[in-house]
Write a protein that holds these residues in place. Structure first.
Motif, PDB file in Angstrom:
ATOM      1  N   LYS A  40       0.847  -1.187   0.000  1.00 22.94           N
ATOM      2  CA  LYS A  40       0.000   0.000   0.000  1.00 22.94           C
ATOM      3  C   LYS A  40       0.886   1.241   0.000  1.00 22.94           C
ATOM      4  O   LYS A  40       1.840   1.321   0.750  1.00 22.94           O
TER       5      LYS A  40
ATOM      6  N   CYS B 148      -7.464 -14.079  -0.931  1.00 23.48           N
ATOM      7  CA  CYS B 148      -7.580 -12.694  -0.462  1.00 23.48           C
ATOM      8  C   CYS B 148      -8.583 -11.928  -1.324  1.00 23.48           C
ATOM      9  O   CYS B 148      -8.509 -11.965  -2.557  1.00 23.48           O
TER      10      CYS B 148
ATOM     11  N   HIS C  27      -8.720  -8.891  -1.922  1.00 20.95           N
ATOM     12  CA  HIS C  27      -8.150  -7.744  -2.636  1.00 20.95           C
ATOM     13  C   HIS C  27      -7.858  -8.116  -4.078  1.00 20.95           C
ATOM     14  O   HIS C  27      -8.545  -7.666  -4.989  1.00 20.95           O
TER      15      HIS C  27
ATOM     16  N   LYS D  55      -1.897 -13.916   6.799  1.00 15.13           N
ATOM     17  CA  LYS D  55      -1.341 -12.799   6.043  1.00 15.13           C
ATOM     18  C   LYS D  55      -1.366 -13.133   4.556  1.00 15.13           C
ATOM     19  O   LYS D  55      -0.985 -14.235   4.155  1.00 15.13           O
TER      20      LYS D  55
ATOM     21  N   SER E 211      -2.117  -7.995   3.390  1.00 11.71           N
ATOM     22  CA  SER E 211      -3.310  -7.800   4.222  1.00 11.71           C
ATOM     23  C   SER E 211      -3.392  -8.908   5.273  1.00 11.71           C
ATOM     24  O   SER E 211      -3.041 -10.059   5.015  1.00 11.71           O
TER      25      SER E 211
ATOM     26  N   VAL F 219     -10.777  -8.924   8.310  1.00 15.51           N
ATOM     27  CA  VAL F 219      -9.621  -8.173   7.835  1.00 15.51           C
ATOM     28  C   VAL F 219      -9.225  -7.127   8.880  1.00 15.51           C
ATOM     29  O   VAL F 219     -10.081  -6.531   9.535  1.00 15.51           O
TER      30      VAL F 219
ATOM     31  N   TRP G 278      -5.102  -2.189   5.651  1.00 10.31           N
ATOM     32  CA  TRP G 278      -4.513  -2.960   4.556  1.00 10.31           C
ATOM     33  C   TRP G 278      -5.329  -2.782   3.278  1.00 10.31           C
ATOM     34  O   TRP G 278      -6.407  -2.204   3.284  1.00 10.31           O
ATOM     35  N   ASP G 279      -4.806  -3.299   2.178  1.00  6.16           N
ATOM     36  CA  ASP G 279      -5.480  -3.162   0.882  1.00  6.16           C
ATOM     37  C   ASP G 279      -6.824  -3.889   0.842  1.00  6.16           C
ATOM     38  O   ASP G 279      -7.772  -3.402   0.229  1.00  6.16           O
TER      39      ASP G 279
ATOM     40  N   LYS H  83     -10.414  -4.954   1.762  1.00  6.94           N
ATOM     41  CA  LYS H  83     -11.444  -4.177   2.458  1.00  6.94           C
ATOM     42  C   LYS H  83     -12.616  -5.045   2.901  1.00  6.94           C
ATOM     43  O   LYS H  83     -13.607  -4.529   3.398  1.00  6.94           O
TER      44      LYS H  83
END
Ligand code: FES
Length: 176
Positions: free
Chosen positions: A2, A117, A119, A134, A140, A148, A152-153, A155
């Motif tokens: 990020k 993840c 993201h 992780k 993230s 989450v 972090w990226d 959401k």
């Protein structure tokens, strides 16, 4: 990773305008999608935990059931006497099983959450030192309930699954 320079945009209107501009330069639709998805913050291109990604079931004979969230409810059993999954008897170890990551977490607690993840589809890995999962792409972090962690990226959360161990400690069942 990020950065402060990352700008997130949920605006379809913005993307339409960019698309029209890029089309005027002669870019194809496929090239346009590739262009949109190059940035890391565009939610239109990111994967969501509500949008299951196909994750083939393992071919191991020590696996039975379904671990692919795109093919229905998660419900599988692992033979912990096998070489494929035996490491789950050790605190700090984890295995990826289809759409799920299973870990022997701090305190000898068997836990399971979604592996992918939300993201951009990285793999979640258990980290004993922090006692959390992780993402191996941009870092993230998710707790043992799949929530989450802030900043972090990613959401959105990943699914949490139930685990149960047979009385002899050799069969681990994971269910939705
Ligand atoms: S894919 Fe980017 S944080 Fe996981």
């Amino acid at each position: 990773m990020k950065t402060n320079n990352q700008v997130e945009s949920n605006s379809t209107t913005d993307q339409m305008k960019r698309g029209e501009f890029l089309r005027s330069l002669g870019m194809s639709s496929a090239a346009l999608m590739a262009f949109y998805c190059m940035g890391t913050g565009l939610t239109a291109c990111s994967k969501s935990s509500n949008d299951p990604t196909p994750a083939p079931n393992p071919t191991s004979t020590a696996f039975t059931g379904n671990a692919d969230a795109s093919k229905g409810a998660i419900n599988f059993t692992l033979d912990l006497t096998s070489t494929d999954y035996g490491k789950l008897k050790t605190v700090g170890e984890f295995v990826s099983v289809g759409s799920v990551v299973v870990a022997n977490a701090k305190g000898n607690k068997l836990i399971a959450v979604g592996r992918v993840c939300p993201h951009q589809g990285g793999n979640l890995e258990y980290k004993l030192q922090q006692d959390l999962f992780k993402c191996n792409l941009h870092g993230s972090e998710f707790n043992d309930a799949g929530k989450v962690q802030p900043g972090w990226d990613a959401k959105s959360d990943v699914a949490q699954y139930k685990t149960s161990l047979s009385t002899d400690g050799n069969k681990l069942t994971v269910t939705a």
